[in-house]
Every structure is written in structure tokens, then in C-alpha cells.
Enzyme design. Structure first.
Site, PDB file in Angstrom:
ATOM      1  CG  ASP A 134     -59.608 -18.784  58.976  1.00  0.00           C
ATOM      2  OD1 ASP A 134     -59.571 -17.903  59.857  1.00  0.00           O
ATOM      3  OD2 ASP A 134     -59.807 -20.057  59.287  1.00  0.00           O
ATOM      4  CG  ASP A 171     -53.131 -16.864  65.583  1.00  0.00           C
ATOM      5  OD1 ASP A 171     -54.103 -16.918  65.986  1.00  0.00           O
ATOM      6  OD2 ASP A 171     -52.887 -15.933  64.384  1.00  0.00           O
TER       7      ASP A 171
HETATM    8  O1  1PR Z   1     -59.397 -25.291  60.742  1.00  0.00           O
HETATM    9  O2  1PR Z   1     -60.469 -26.023  62.814  1.00  0.00           O
HETATM   10  O3  1PR Z   1     -58.177 -26.619  62.362  1.00  0.00           O
HETATM   11  O4  1PR Z   1     -58.922 -24.335  62.873  1.00  0.00           O
HETATM   12  C1  1PR Z   1     -57.898 -23.425  62.652  1.00  0.00           C
HETATM   13  C2  1PR Z   1     -58.040 -22.183  63.183  1.00  0.00           C
HETATM   14  O5  1PR Z   1     -56.420 -21.662  63.319  1.00  0.00           O
HETATM   15  C3  1PR Z   1     -58.695 -21.449  62.655  1.00  0.00           C
HETATM   16  O6  1PR Z   1     -59.371 -20.607  63.770  1.00  0.00           O
HETATM   17  C4  1PR Z   1     -57.796 -20.174  61.866  1.00  0.00           C
HETATM   18  O7  1PR Z   1     -58.646 -19.069  61.950  1.00  0.00           O
HETATM   19  C5  1PR Z   1     -56.715 -20.354  62.593  1.00  0.00           C
HETATM   20  N1  1PR Z   1     -55.566 -20.264  61.611  1.00  0.00           N
HETATM   21  C6  1PR Z   1     -55.074 -21.115  60.947  1.00  0.00           C
HETATM   22  N2  1PR Z   1     -54.009 -20.920  60.206  1.00  0.00           N
HETATM   23  C7  1PR Z   1     -53.544 -19.332  60.873  1.00  0.00           C
HETATM   24  C8  1PR Z   1     -52.540 -18.690  60.450  1.00  0.00           C
HETATM   25  O8  1PR Z   1     -52.533 -17.743  60.897  1.00  0.00           O
HETATM   26  N3  1PR Z   1     -51.557 -19.155  59.772  1.00  0.00           N
HETATM   27  N4  1PR Z   1     -54.824 -18.125  62.373  1.00  0.00           N
HETATM   28  C9  1PR Z   1     -54.675 -19.226  61.650  1.00  0.00           C
HETATM   29  C10 1PR Z   1     -55.668 -17.201  62.392  1.00  0.00           C
HETATM   30  C11 1PR Z   1     -56.272 -15.167  62.783  1.00  0.00           C
HETATM   31  C12 1PR Z   1     -56.799 -14.588  63.959  1.00  0.00           C
HETATM   32  C13 1PR Z   1     -55.788 -13.516  64.245  1.00  0.00           C
HETATM   33  C14 1PR Z   1     -56.536 -12.203  63.787  1.00  0.00           C
HETATM   34  C15 1PR Z   1     -56.032 -10.894  64.586  1.00  0.00           C
HETATM   35  N5  1PR Z   1     -55.539 -16.125  63.272  1.00  0.00           N
HETATM   36  O9  1PR Z   1     -57.062 -15.300  64.903  1.00  0.00           O
HETATM   37  O10 1PR Z   1     -55.369 -13.508  65.427  1.00  0.00           O
HETATM   38  O11 1PR Z   1     -56.520 -12.109  62.402  1.00  0.00           O
HETATM   39  O12 1PR Z   1     -54.836 -10.630  64.304  1.00  0.00           O
HETATM   40  P1  1PR Z   1     -54.076  -9.182  64.013  1.00  0.00           P
HETATM   41  O13 1PR Z   1     -54.742  -8.407  65.263  1.00  0.00           O
HETATM   42  O14 1PR Z   1     -52.622  -9.163  64.210  1.00  0.00           O
HETATM   43  O15 1PR Z   1     -54.553  -8.717  62.651  1.00  0.00           O
HETATM   44  P2  1PR Z   1     -59.144 -25.570  62.187  1.00  0.00           P
END
Ligand code: 1PR
Length: 587
Positions: free
Chosen positions: A442, A284
Site C-alpha cells: 500500500d 474490500d
Molecule cells: O495490513 O495485512 O492487515 O492487510 C490489510 C489489507 O487491507 C491490505 O491488503 C490493504 O491493501 C487493505 N486495506 C486496508 N485498508 C484499506 C482501505 O481501503 N481503507 N484496502 C485497504 C485496500 C485497495 C485495493 C482496492 C484497489 C482497487 N484496497 O485492494 O481494491 O485499490 O480499487 P479501485 O479499483 O476502486 O481503484 P494487513
């Protein structure tokens, strides 16, 4: 990479192709390979009497501009070779070594080859038994025809028709991931493969038959046995992607580029027999308060430290970490630009730079997501989501991932019942193929007492909710979890599959960063509902969580972030555990 679904615009292209095929068909008849003819039975062109180049370090690349071949360019350069791009048919005939990475769909590819006079030059080159390597669609185009938006005629050098995988046989289409080969004959370029896995991404394949048997150098089992590679004399083609198959793939390329090269490194031999479950490292990425692009990681999507300064958690540099995870054995690396939903991604030059640098040294698939949507910049200039995605592909992405915009597209589709063809998802999958488009979901768990109380698909949960609720539905969110939408993950997954998604990245906000295991209720619900691959994400804390998710659900891959960034669990420990548990992985 061949495209799996080509609808509206491809029909136009197909119509055009058909027109050009009719003018081409007389020559294509004589170009068709006759099984016992030696050497290859292509029609030679009178006008083609060009001498081959003599510089061994220059590889000629036939890139007709239909998509991302940056990965291949990077791999060739990494192996110490320079690239000369084909501009004219004569360049093909002058080549000392020619690589043809097929990209896009079969019909438009043939159309371009015919219109530019390259189809005939290619046939002449191959007829002369000169060093040739076709990759993916570059293998399929050698056959007589393809069913992809067809039938469409191919170069006709090898007998056989390219057809679609049959998902009714219980396999997921596209075929995405690491598969073992059955080597059928000795070919120099496959010498180091042994029984290692190589990376495939395609929806169409050529099938072995008595007529093409003498060409086949390896097959692969996915549903049916299909042709994984061909070889005759100096002519090779592979359905898999050597440039994305790690060290094993690089050795295939090296052996083609420099046939004198011996075994250069000891490759790890596994017991490969079928499609491996993938282990994916996710980064991320966002700009911190100092303006640096950093890898961060949230707890249920909150990426700020709980300190007075409340700064963005910084877990490292994106390019360094991606390179490290490649070396550690990640089967894929994903970058999610987590604040791109509010910024303009093409204005985010550091992110594009990250992708460019990362792709120079990472030879497994790279996915990038964040901010893929139509956009108007400060000067009122309009950029389509396709332009945004194209820039990501040009910068080194093999797949792009769409989050928020896919939710809006699915809502619209479910409301109107009509595919507009205009959503980012539809446009990008039409041009780059659905295997290049991931939809990132999400969702957040919403407990209910009675499944009939909501219009969305619920599951009976293993652990009841705070008020003893036995059921839950999974509400989709947009803008990084900041806004809940009136659509469930189940409904969304089904809709985006229909709209052209090739894969689903299934997060779960409740589990994200908690280290307590994946939400197997959710992952089972979605992986049983769709026939495209599903990547389980959020919550990995131990190696056992990976075996649990693969045993209890139909996930094709499992993704983790926090445990890898904090070096709590190495990727090889996950793979070693899975292998010990009898779950096939790429070692
Ligand atoms: O909406 O097209 O601009 O895409 C935004 C992207 O960014 C989406 O794929 C969304 O999942 C991601 N995103 C947005 N905000 C966050 C955040 O964390 N604040 N991250 C985010 C999502 C989730 C996973 C993470 C897993 C594993 N991250 O990809 O890496 O949950 O984590 P873990 O193993 O530590 O539990 P758009």
C-alpha cells in the site's frame, strides 16, 4: 499445489524423507515404470487384495493433510458426489474412483505416503488400471524424482525428473495463471477443453521426453514445453487445477467422476495460446457501524461517506458479489479484510464464514488478506500467523495476502541482512509454498526534486508533482495506509521476493478509487524489479486503463474494485476490449 520454496523445515523433512527412502528404495526400484510394460508395472502387494467399493456416487480422496483441498472438495460436492477420505492404504485399494490432489512440497508428500504405506497402495491401484486422477503435485509424484529440495525419489511410475521453471528465460516463477494446452491425444476428460485456458499454479514441472511420450495427453508452453496432463487407460493426472478452472475445469472433473456424462454445457472457445493476463475483482470487506460485514470501497483508502452520519460505504454483500463476479468471468476474486490489522481475524467468525460460503460456488482462485500476523488474544493465548493463515486456507482461501506484517519483515531483513525464518511471510510460504502467499503493498507517492535526496529508488514521473517535481518514490504504509514506514515499494518488493512471496498485489493510495487509471510508473518500476508475478491495482476507471497497464508494464494481472461494484464497467467488457487489442485473456 506444490510448494515452490521449502527451506528450513523442509530440510528436516527432506532428511527424514531420505531416511525413509532408503528403506523404501528397494521396493521403489521395482515400482518404477518400465516404458513398454503393460499394464502399468507397479509392484503388487501381497497383502493388498481389497475389493473396490461399488457406490458410484462416492469419490475417494487422498488428502494427506498438507494444505487446502477445500476447493476440490467443494467442486466434487458441487458436481453431486460424496467424498470418502482415505485413512488407511486399504481405503485406496477399496476406492472406485480415486482423486489425489497433491499439496505442499514433493519431499514431505513422498515422506507421508511412504510412512503411511500409501505409496505402495497407490502403485498397486494404478497398476490395476483403476480410475485415478492426480492433480498438480499429484501428477508430479508419479514421476521418478523431483529436484524440489532434492533430488527426491517419486513413485517412479512415469520416466522423468520434475524440475524447476527457469526464470532466467524471462518467465515469472511461480507459473500462476490461465494457460492454454496443446492436446496431444484423445482423452475423455479433456474433451471439453478445446483451446480454453485452465488455471496453473506451480514452480516445478515435468518435461516431455521420448521415454514418457506415450503418457502425455497435453502439454503447455511456459518458457519450455512442459507436461500439462498424462493419461494411460483409466489413469489420469493434470498439472493444472480443474477445481479452480471455472466451467472448463468443472467439466474435466465431471468427465472423470462420471465418464458416461456427455457434453453438458457449451463452453466458450477462445483462441488460447499462452499465459493470459488476469482480470481480478477485489472486495474490500469490513464491519459497518451496524455490525454487518459489508463490501466497501474507499477513495484513497477513506471508506466513509462524506455525509453527516459519516457511515461506512456499503456496496453489497461479500458472498453474493463474489458469486456474481465468478459468473461474470473474473479470473480471481480477492477479499481484503481491511480492518483486521486492529482486530483478531480468528475472532472474526463472519469473515471466515464468508470465505466458506463463497468458496462453495466460486471455482476460480480466492485470495484473502487482512490481519495475518502473530497475535495474543484477550486471555493471553498466542496464535501464530501460520495458524491464522491455516484457518483462512481451511475456510476456502487458495492464497493469502499479507500487508502490514510483510512491511515489518522486509524492514527487519534489510536492517539485519539475515532471514530470520520467523516472519509470517517466511513461515507461511515454507509450509504452503510461495505460490500461496501474496504480499499486498500500500504505497503512497512522495515527490522529490532530486532523486539523490532520498535513499529509496525513485522514478521519473509522467506527470510532475505539485511543485514541478519530476521524481517520486513510493513510501510503503501499514495499517490500511494510516502509517508511513521508512521503506520504499521497490525495496520492499525485492525483499519480500527473497523472503518467499509468490506474488505482489501492488496498490497505490493516490490512485485508489479515483478511476483515472493505474499508476503505470509504479507498476513498471516494481514489475521490472522482481521475477514473481505482479498484480496492478488501484485506479481502474475504463476498459482502456487495462490495456494501457498491460501494454506499458510487465504486470501479470490487473485488479479493480469500484468500477465493478458500481456496475460501471462489466468484467466481460474489460476482457472483450483486451482481446480486441490483441492481449490474451481467458474468455
Ligand atoms: O495490513 O495485512 O492487515 O492487510 C490489510 C489489507 O487491507 C491490505 O491488503 C490493504 O491493501 C487493505 N486495506 C486496508 N485498508 C484499506 C482501505 O481501503 N481503507 N484496502 C485497504 C485496500 C485497495 C485495493 C482496492 C484497489 C482497487 N484496497 O485492494 O481494491 O485499490 O480499487 P479501485 O479499483 O476502486 O481503484 P494487513
Amino acid at each position: 499445489m506444490e510448494a515452490a520454496s521449502f527451506t528450513a523445515s523442509s530440510q528436516l523433512l527432506t532428511a527424514e524423507s531420505t531416511a525413509s527412502f532408503s528403506s523404501y528404495s528397494s521396493s521403489s526400484q521395482s515400482l518404477r515404470f518400465k516404458p513398454n510394460a503393460k499394464p502399468l508395472n507397479c509392484k503388487s502387494s501381497r497383502s493388498f487384495s481389497v475389493r473396490a467399493s461399488t457406490d458410484d456416487s462416492v469419490i475417494t480422496l487422498l488428502d494427506y493433510g498438507a494444505g487446502n483441498v477445500r476447493s476440490l472438495r467443494n467442486a466434487i460436492k458441487h458436481l453431486g458426489f460424496d467424498i470418502k477420505d482415505v485413512q488407511t492404504p486399504e481405503d485406496i485399494l477399496k476406492a472406485k474412483r480415486l482423486i489425489f490432489p497433491g499439496v505442499g512440497a514433493f519431499a514431505p508428500a513422498m515422506d507421508v505416503l511412504n510412512k503411511k504405506g500409501m505409496a505402495e497402495a497407490l502403485c498397486t491401484y494404478i497398476e490395476q488400471d483403476r480410475p485415478f486422477l492426480g492433480i498438480c503435485l499429484g501428477l508430479q509424484l508419479l514421476f521418478e524424482s523431483s529436484e524440489e529440495n532434492g533430488p527426491v525419489k517419486g513413485l517412479g511410475l512415469i520416466p522423468g525428473v520434475v524440475g524447476r521453471f527457469d526464470s532466467s528465460k524471462g518467465i515469472r516463477v511461480p507459473h500462476i495463471g490461465w494457460n492454454a494446452l496443446q492436446i496431444a491425444k484423445d482423452t475423455q476428460i479433456l474433451d471439453d477443453i478445446g483451446n480454453s485456458h485452465v488455471y496453473f499454479v506451480h514452480s516445478y514441472r515435468a518435461m516431455p521426453s521420448d521415454d514418457n511420450r506415450e503418457w502425455i495427453s497435453s502439454t503447455c508452453k511456459y518458457g519450455d514445453n512442459f507436461i500439462a496432463s498424462i493419461q494411460r487407460g483409466n489413469v489420469h493426472a493434470v498439472q493444472f487445477h480443474p477445481e479452480k478452472s471455472g466451467d472448463v475445469g468443472l467439466s474435466v472433473l465431471r468427465r472423470f467422476l462420471n465418464p458416461k456424462s456427455g457434453k453438458t454445457q457449451k463452453l466458450v472457445q477462445g483462441n488460447a495460446s499462452k499465459l493470459a493476463k488476469r482480470v481480478i475483482a477485489c472486495l474490500d470487506v469490513r464491519t459497518n457501524d451496524k455490525g454487518d460485514l459489508v463490501v466497501t470501497k474507499g477513495d484513497q483508502y477513506d471508506v466513509r461517506e462524506h455525509t453527516k452520519e459519516n457511515e461506512v460505504r456499503n456496496l453489497g454483500k461479500p458472498v453474493d458479489l463474489a458469486g456474481q463476479y465468478y459468473k461474470d468471468g473474473a479470473d480471481e476474486v480477492s477479499f481484503l479484510n481491511i480492518t483486521a490489522f486492529r482486530d483478531f481475524p480468528l475472532g472474526d467468525l463472519p469473515m471466515l464464514k464468508v470465505l466458506r460460503y463463497a468458496s462453495e460456488n466460486v471455482f476460480v482462485p480466492l485470495t484473502v488478506g487482512g490481519g495475518i500476523r502473530d497475535f495474543k488474544d484477550g486471555n493471553g493465548r498466542y496464535y501464530s500467523s501460520l495458524e491464522v493463515a491455516s484457518e483462512y486456507f481451511r475456510s476456502g482461501a487458495d492464497k493469502i495476502s499479507i500487508g502490514s506484517d510483510a512491511v515489518y519483515a522486509a524492514e527487519e531483513y534489510l536492517k539485519s541482512g539475515v532471514k530470520s525464518g520467523k516472519s509470517s511471510l517466511e513461515q507461511i510460504s515454507r509450509v504452503y509454498g510461495n505460490q500461496a502467499v501474496v504480499v499486498s503493498i500500500d504505497p503512497r507517492r512522495v515527490y522529490v526534486k532530486d532523486p539523490k535526496a532520498v535513499e529509496f529508488r525513485t522514478v521519473k514521473v509522467r506527470s510532475p508533482g505539485p511543485n514541478g517535481e519530476e521524481y517520486a518514490w513510493y513510501q510503503c504504509t501499514v495499517s490500511g495506509g494510516r502509517e508511513g514506514r521508512p521503506i520504499g515499494a521497490y525495496e520492499l518488493a525485492k525483499a519480500v521476493e527473497e523472503l518467499g512471496a509468490g506474488e505482489i498485489l501492488l496498490n497505490c493510495i493516490d490512485c485508489d478509487g479515483q478511476g483515472k487509471g493505474f499508476d503505470t510508473d509504479l507498476i513498471k518500476l516494481i514489475s521490472d524489479a522482481v521475477s514473481i508475478p505482479v498484480i496492478a491495482s488501484s485506479g481502474a476507471g475504463t476498459v482502456e486503463h487495462f490495456s494501457e497497464v498491460f501494454r506499458e508494464t510487465n504486470a501479470s494481472a490487473a485488479l479493480a474494485a469500484g468500477i465493478f461494484h458500481r456496475k460501471e464497467v462489466p468484467i466481460q467488457a474489460v476482457k472483450g476490449h483486451l482481446s480486441k487489442e490483441g492481449i490474451e485473456v481467458r474468455m
